[in-house]
Scaffold this active site. Structure first.
Site, mmCIF file in Angstrom:
data_model
loop_
_atom_site.group_PDB
_atom_site.id
_atom_site.type_symbol
_atom_site.label_atom_id
_atom_site.label_comp_id
_atom_site.label_asym_id
_atom_site.label_seq_id
_atom_site.Cartn_x
_atom_site.Cartn_y
_atom_site.Cartn_z
ATOM 1 N N HIS A 138 0.846 -0.487 -0.129
ATOM 2 C CA HIS A 138 -0.007 0.232 -0.198
ATOM 3 C C HIS A 138 0.728 1.243 -0.104
ATOM 4 O O HIS A 138 2.012 1.036 0.776
ATOM 5 C CB HIS A 138 -0.848 0.021 1.056
ATOM 6 C CG HIS A 138 -1.798 1.080 1.196
ATOM 7 N ND1 HIS A 138 -2.007 2.026 0.990
ATOM 8 C CD2 HIS A 138 -3.304 0.898 1.023
ATOM 9 C CE1 HIS A 138 -3.138 2.521 1.471
ATOM 10 N NE2 HIS A 138 -3.888 1.646 0.951
ATOM 11 N N ARG A 145 -6.772 9.755 -0.308
ATOM 12 C CA ARG A 145 -5.897 10.637 -1.973
ATOM 13 C C ARG A 145 -7.710 10.772 -2.209
ATOM 14 O O ARG A 145 -7.981 11.925 -3.052
ATOM 15 C CB ARG A 145 -5.183 9.419 -2.522
ATOM 16 C CG ARG A 145 -4.213 9.790 -1.900
ATOM 17 C CD ARG A 145 -2.780 8.522 -2.303
ATOM 18 N NE ARG A 145 -3.249 7.968 -2.112
ATOM 19 C CZ ARG A 145 -2.833 6.615 -1.743
ATOM 20 N NH1 ARG A 145 -2.463 6.528 -3.612
ATOM 21 N NH2 ARG A 145 -3.905 5.192 -1.446
#
Length: 533
Positions: free
Chosen positions: A318, A338
């Protein structure tokens, strides 16, 4: 709390923020992405994998950590261990008490099977509980399972098994409805419409979520339902070996009670492996987001029994794991940050990657920024990271958005006197997901009769890179399919004499190769430091 040097570095991020609010970093072209991955992704390091010397995948390359487990001997001595005394006798044995295992147990129970869950830790201690971002499903007017299918295939580098992806996307809307019918509280608008956002690699906003507690909310719902139905759960009792009968059928498993240190024999007409991933192997030396029990147990047991594995050389890192503070290094900073507008920026306050590229690409770009371009930020312990400019979220969506949409993460950072609504956070790739696993078909069946697999322990659905939100979907889709199909299969199964003959044969193969000095499954990671002197 940030050091004075780090606070000075944050000023550079703040100086470029107004300009960056107006700019969109260009997406990678296919050839740019391929070059980035081959140059910087940990999977492509020349020494990242090695050839496996025994078993169904003999000659294939897997990570060193997985290969070491597969070349280990059983903790049972098949010549002396007795299967004569049956402790539990069921139709369906589910190994693993996370989202996939509990979904499987619920559907098997609905089908009338006598089902039991055996789990390593407590019921619900699983990666499911730790998932934050959301669950994908194409259930809105501008979307469709066909578009979802293309996103999944593209995200996996087109290495995905098509029929598995078809099952994933076609069942997705039904799975959202099923979870909601059980009481799962997804985030919604006042009119009852579910919130959905983008994830990396998605072409539509199809990420359903429950703030940043998505996995915990799904696991709560499933666990409560299993308890309400009275499905028996044997806790602190991981499976250590499958049982294969004289006809070559999977016929149960041997459990090991961690508290009493006793072995338990379970005879079962069908078995479902839902043991999760392998983050606690710390592949490549990376920290991990995974729960304490994620040690690839199911893969070891299925491989010894003759099941083929796929894509165990493909690990998902990740891109945004915690790089500071040190006390929580490696913990997940959900992609939702994000998705809500936060940008990744280097020490010079500049963007260097489109924030919602696929995870493999974003991870590679962060590694490049820190290792080659030397534009990372160094923590007091010497770790590198880049800034995730989280204050942009409140600027874009209004003050209080972070605290409302990311309450768990907001509180996590506040514990260390960091206000992520006002200060950017430092991130670096962390080991997150096992892309590969035990090969299954769209019924969740393996090549071994009566043996099924669901969730992260399986391989093929995500290809070589999983998109955000498809793991929570995977556990529900294939958990349900495994439960339904295992229960149906159990109605006609006739078991023969229970044996550990497959373990004998495997031990002999190890002996011929001079292997087998180690024992697996390891069950729990060992973090004890060596004592010097």
């Amino acid at each position: 709390m940030y050091t004075q040097e780090m606070l000075e570095a944050i000023k550079i991020v703040e100086q470029t923020r107004e300009r960056r609010l107006k700019e969109t970093f260009p997406r990678l072209k296919p050839e740019e992405k391929e070059n980035l991955l081959r140059s910087y992704h940990p999977d492509y390091k020349p020494d990242a994998t090695r050839v496996v010397k025994v078993g169904p995948n003999k000659g294939d390359k897997f990570t060193h950590e997985h290969a070491d487990l597969l070349e280990s001997r059983s903790m049972l001595d098949p010549d002396t261990f007795s299967l004569d005394n049956i402790d539990f006798d069921v139709d369906v044995l589910v190994i693993g008490g996370g989202g996939a295992g509990t979904s499987a147990a619920l559907l098997a129970h609905e089908a009338g099977a006598k089902v039991m869950i055996a789990t390593k830790l407590r019921h619900g201690d699983a990666n499911t509980m730790m998932a934050e971002g959301g669950i994908q499903a194409a259930d809105k007017e501008n979307d469709s399972p066909a578009i979802h299918y293309l996103d999944v295939m593209g995200g996996g580098g087109f290495f995905n098994i098509p029929e598995l992806v078809a099952a994933l996307v076609l069942d997705a809307p039904l799975c959202i409805q099923w979870l909601e019918s059980l009481g799962c509280m997804f985030s919604k608008f006042p009119d009852g419409t579910m919130h959905t956002i983008h994830g990396g690699g998605t072409s539509r906003k199809r990420m359903h979520f429950a703030h940043d507690y998505s996995g915990a909310e799904i696991m709560r719902t499933l666990r409560d339902e299993a308890r309400n139905r009275g499905i028996p759960v044997i806790e602190f009792s991981p499976a250590v070996e499958l049982i294969i009968d004289e006809y070559g059928q999977c016929a149960g498993a041997v459990l090991y009670n961690l508290e009493t240190e006793q072995f338990l024999v379970v005879r079962a007409k069908t078995v479902i492996i839902a043991t999760g991933g392998s983050g606690r192997l710390h592949i490549g030396g990376f920290p991990t987001t995974n729960h304490y029990g994620a040690t690839a147990d199911g893969i070891v047991m299925a491989y010894r029994a003759g099941a083929k594995l796929i894509y165990l050389d493909a690990t998902q890192f990740h891109p945004t794991g915690v790089a500071f503070p040190e006390q929580i290094v490696g913990q997940l900073v959900t992609e939702k940050v994000r998705g809500l507008g936060a940008q990744l920026v280097n020490a010079e306050g500049e963007q260097f990657i489109y924030p919602l590229e696929t995870r493999d690409a974003v991870s590679s770009a962060i590694i490049r920024e820190c290792k080659e371009r030397k534009k990372g930020i160094t923590t007091p312990s010497g770790m590198q990271g880049v800034w995730l400019d989280s204050p942009m979220i409140d600027i874009i969506h209004g003050k209080g958005t972070i605290e409302r949409e990311l309450p768990a993460m907001f509180r996590q950072y506040k514990r260390f006197n960091i206000n992520m609504a006002e200060q950017p956070i430092l991130v670096y790739p962390t080991l997150h997901y096992q892309n590969g696993g035990i090969l299954i078909n769209d019924k969740a069946e393996t090549s071994i009769p009566n043996l099924y697999v669901a969730g992260e322990a399986s391989g093929g659905v995500h290809g070589r890179n999983r998109l955000m939100g498809n793991s929570l979907l995977d556990i529900i889709v294939f958990g349900r399919r495994a439960g339904m199909n295992a229960a149906e299969r159990a109605k006609s199964v006739k078991l023969g004499r229970l044996t550990l003959d497959h373990v004998k044969r495997y031990h002999e193969e190890l002996r011929k190769e001079g292997l087998g000095q180690k024992v697996a499954p390891i069950l729990l990671p060992d973090y004890r430091g060596k004592i010097s002197g």
